[in-house]
Design a protein around this motif. Structure first.
Motif, PDB file in Angstrom:
ATOM      1  N   TYR A  42      -5.094  -4.385  -2.623  1.00 55.64           N
ATOM      2  CA  TYR A  42      -5.048  -3.382  -1.574  1.00 55.64           C
ATOM      3  C   TYR A  42      -6.013  -3.720  -0.434  1.00 55.64           C
ATOM      4  O   TYR A  42      -5.767  -3.375   0.721  1.00 55.64           O
ATOM      5  CB  TYR A  42      -5.353  -1.999  -2.144  1.00 55.64           C
ATOM      6  CG  TYR A  42      -4.266  -1.479  -3.052  1.00 55.64           C
ATOM      7  CD1 TYR A  42      -2.955  -1.955  -2.940  1.00 55.64           C
ATOM      8  CD2 TYR A  42      -4.530  -0.518  -4.028  1.00 55.64           C
ATOM      9  CE1 TYR A  42      -1.957  -1.497  -3.766  1.00 55.64           C
ATOM     10  CE2 TYR A  42      -3.526  -0.051  -4.856  1.00 55.64           C
ATOM     11  CZ  TYR A  42      -2.231  -0.537  -4.721  1.00 55.64           C
ATOM     12  OH  TYR A  42      -1.236  -0.071  -5.542  1.00 55.64           O
ATOM     13  N   GLN A  45      -4.027  -6.122   1.509  1.00 58.26           N
ATOM     14  CA  GLN A  45      -3.039  -5.415   2.322  1.00 58.26           C
ATOM     15  C   GLN A  45      -3.673  -4.857   3.587  1.00 58.26           C
ATOM     16  O   GLN A  45      -3.089  -4.934   4.679  1.00 58.26           O
ATOM     17  CB  GLN A  45      -2.408  -4.286   1.522  1.00 58.26           C
ATOM     18  CG  GLN A  45      -1.371  -3.503   2.312  1.00 58.26           C
ATOM     19  CD  GLN A  45      -0.909  -2.259   1.584  1.00 58.26           C
ATOM     20  OE1 GLN A  45      -1.551  -1.813   0.627  1.00 58.26           O
ATOM     21  NE2 GLN A  45       0.200  -1.689   2.026  1.00 58.26           N
ATOM     22  N   PHE A 138       2.612  -9.039   0.987  1.00 57.65           N
ATOM     23  CA  PHE A 138       2.253  -8.090   2.039  1.00 57.65           C
ATOM     24  C   PHE A 138       2.516  -8.678   3.425  1.00 57.65           C
ATOM     25  O   PHE A 138       2.869  -7.944   4.357  1.00 57.65           O
ATOM     26  CB  PHE A 138       0.791  -7.672   1.905  1.00 57.65           C
ATOM     27  CG  PHE A 138       0.539  -6.672   0.815  1.00 57.65           C
ATOM     28  CD1 PHE A 138       1.259  -5.484   0.772  1.00 57.65           C
ATOM     29  CD2 PHE A 138      -0.406  -6.912  -0.174  1.00 57.65           C
ATOM     30  CE1 PHE A 138       1.045  -4.558  -0.243  1.00 57.65           C
ATOM     31  CE2 PHE A 138      -0.632  -5.990  -1.188  1.00 57.65           C
ATOM     32  CZ  PHE A 138       0.096  -4.812  -1.224  1.00 57.65           C
ATOM     33  N   HIS A 142       5.000  -6.322   5.575  1.00 59.30           N
ATOM     34  CA  HIS A 142       4.492  -5.770   6.831  1.00 59.30           C
ATOM     35  C   HIS A 142       4.968  -6.581   8.041  1.00 59.30           C
ATOM     36  O   HIS A 142       4.999  -6.057   9.151  1.00 59.30           O
ATOM     37  CB  HIS A 142       2.963  -5.707   6.805  1.00 59.30           C
ATOM     38  CG  HIS A 142       2.419  -4.669   5.888  1.00 59.30           C
ATOM     39  ND1 HIS A 142       2.447  -3.322   6.177  1.00 59.30           N
ATOM     40  CD2 HIS A 142       1.841  -4.771   4.662  1.00 59.30           C
ATOM     41  CE1 HIS A 142       1.913  -2.646   5.175  1.00 59.30           C
ATOM     42  NE2 HIS A 142       1.532  -3.498   4.245  1.00 59.30           N
TER      43      HIS A 142
END
Length: 217
Positions: A42, A45, A138, A142
């Motif tokens: 995370y 990310q 990611f 994204h």
């Protein structure tokens, strides 16, 4: 690129965001490393979100500076303003994540995270490969949203101040869930944390999407 009937770009990135969050949660469960295997991906990310936000600002051709000031002074929509904005964002956003990286690294090295959040005695040996895989995932998930936003930016005249501010709106709820999730442990805690984080991630992506549509308008 999908388009809504009213001409706005469709938000097709949510599926990728959900898939990546599920992928990360499954990996954490399988590895036995618990929260440790969630918090590092995370963090990755969040860095990816910042990278794409910076690239969007760098790619702006026409942009507005209404109600936006630098050092208390109004600025014009010039290449110099664009360079100042993305440079400031890089330094500010980057410093925050550098400090975050140092804390995560220190906790991991000291075994604090392992005692609180892991079910295994030591991190899985394939952890570096896992982090590399999440980075690629990611970047792809994204990246789809990034391409749609850049294409729309080039057709319009977004406010550069909004573009700089929105990434913080996006990551703050995500990192709050990370902080509170660190207090949980075990499989139930991991699944609860992953679910809350995924919900916050999708919700704030929707907020970002709407704010940027308004900025372009």
């Amino acid at each position: 690129m999908a388009i809504h009937l009213d001409g706005r770009p469709a938000d097709t990135a949510v599926r990728g965001i959900i898939i990546m969050n599920v992928f990360v949660a499954i990996g954490a469960l399988v590895s036995g490393d618990g929260m440790l295997m969630l918090m590092w991906p995370y963090w990755i990310q969040s860095v990816v979100i910042g990278y794409y936000a910076m690239r969007r600002i760098q790619k702006l051709e026409r942009f507005a500076t209404d109600n936006f000031k630098i050092n208390g002074a109004a600025v014009d929509p010039t290449p110099q303003t664009r360079r100042k904005v993305w440079t400031f964002f890089l330094l500010h956003y980057g410093f925050f994540h550098l400090v975050y990286f140092m804390f995560l690294g220190a906790f991991s090295a000291a075994g604090v995270m392992g005692e609180v959040m892991a079910t295994a005695d030591a991190p899985s040996p394939w952890a570096p490969f896992w982090y590399g895989a999440t980075l690629v995932g990611f970047l792809v998930s994204h990246g789809e949203s990034h391409r749609e936003h850049v294409a729309a930016d080039l057709r319009g005249r977004p406010n550069i101040g909004t573009l700089m501010f929105v990434p913080y709106i996006r990551i703050v709820p995500m990192h709050l869930t990370i902080i509170f999730g660190a207090m949980l442990g075990g499989t139930v805690g991991l699944l609860l944390f992953a679910s809350l984080k995924t919900a916050a991630d999708v919700a704030m992506h929707k907020v970002e999407h709407r704010m940027l549509q308004g900025a372009r308008a």
